[in-house]
Design an enzyme around this catalytic site. Sequence first.
Site, short mmCIF file in Angstrom:
data_model
loop_
_atom_site.label_atom_id
_atom_site.label_comp_id
_atom_site.label_asym_id
_atom_site.label_seq_id
_atom_site.Cartn_x
_atom_site.Cartn_y
_atom_site.Cartn_z
CG HIS A 1 -3.61 2.28 -91.13
ND1 HIS A 1 -4.54 1.36 -91.58
CD2 HIS A 1 -4.28 3.47 -91.05
CE1 HIS A 1 -5.70 1.97 -91.75
NE2 HIS A 1 -5.58 3.24 -91.44
NE ARG B 1 -9.51 4.93 -89.01
CZ ARG B 1 -10.16 3.81 -89.37
NH1 ARG B 1 -11.04 3.25 -88.56
NH2 ARG B 1 -9.93 3.27 -90.55
CG ASP C 1 -11.71 -4.04 -93.44
OD1 ASP C 1 -11.21 -2.90 -93.24
OD2 ASP C 1 -12.94 -4.26 -93.39
CG LEU D 1 4.81 -14.14 -103.47
CD1 LEU D 1 3.61 -15.07 -103.56
CD2 LEU D 1 4.92 -13.57 -102.05
NE ARG E 1 -18.21 -3.27 -96.56
CZ ARG E 1 -18.75 -2.98 -95.37
NH1 ARG E 1 -19.95 -3.41 -95.07
NH2 ARG E 1 -18.09 -2.24 -94.50
CB SER F 1 -10.35 0.81 -101.99
OG SER F 1 -11.04 1.83 -101.29
#
Length: 250
Positions: A48, A44, A31, A142, A201, A76
């Site tokens: 990213h 923005r 985030d 991994l 959160r 999400s």
Amino acid sequence: MNKVNKSKTGNPNITDAKGNGMPRHIAIIMDGNGRWATKRFLPRVAGHAKGVKTVRKIVEACVSRGIAYLTLFAFSSENWRRPAEEVSVLMQLFRIVLEGEVKKMHANNIRLKVVGDLSKFDADLQAMVQAAEAKTAANTGLTLTVCANYGGQWDIVQACNRVLANAQYSGTITEQLLAEELALAYAPEPDLLVRTGGEARISNFLLWQMAYSEFYFTDTFWPDFGKEALDAAIASYQNRERRFGGISAR
Ligand code: IPE
Ligand code: IPE
Ligand code: MG
């Protein structure tokens, strides 16, 4: 689905003494991309794009540290609420990563998994995901899981529906039956959850699987997160005492 060995101590009453080894499974809520960019008077989406570079660094770091499972929250089930242009850039970045990185992942023995409700993605993207998963399926290094259009609530509901749809289902859902149908049933539960970007959160990430994860929150924005920051999170984890509801060994 294979049953996963949950690394709890043999004695149900007393936990291991304080101090953990390396986490087997690290989950990260990546985030702060937007705020990183806004702070620099950039759009923005520049955040990213920079965030993708951090993903490369952190995947590399996990490989060299011998981490078995890394799970990244990339998009999400609530992120559709963002402006259409931002969503479309995120999808485009996902395509670019799949096109450009899968070969390298394969060369590094990485097994790639993409989990979430992929039916909402464009058909070409779904096909790329399937091809990438198939190509890397037998790799033994991994396991990198990218959560895309993922929500913890979605996961629990889809797992319930899969239990109900099983012909052998006897009419009672158990924790074990449900856990075996969760999207990450192939992985042990996360030992360590890292969230960058300053919020404290879960934002509907791995709700069921994080019952006993250790949480680590940092103000660092994801584009600024790096190997040292990852090591600091791991060091914090190693200093925790995991009790799993038992009592301290001391
Ligand atoms: C996380 O960064 C990336 C995604 C959710 C895709 P954000 O885009 O949420 O960045 P902030 O929280 O707005 O700074
Ligand atoms: C969580 O970040 C989702 C991802 C990192 C993909 P968000 O930025 O969407 O979370 P909220 O909206 O601040 O809770
Ligand atoms: Mg955010």
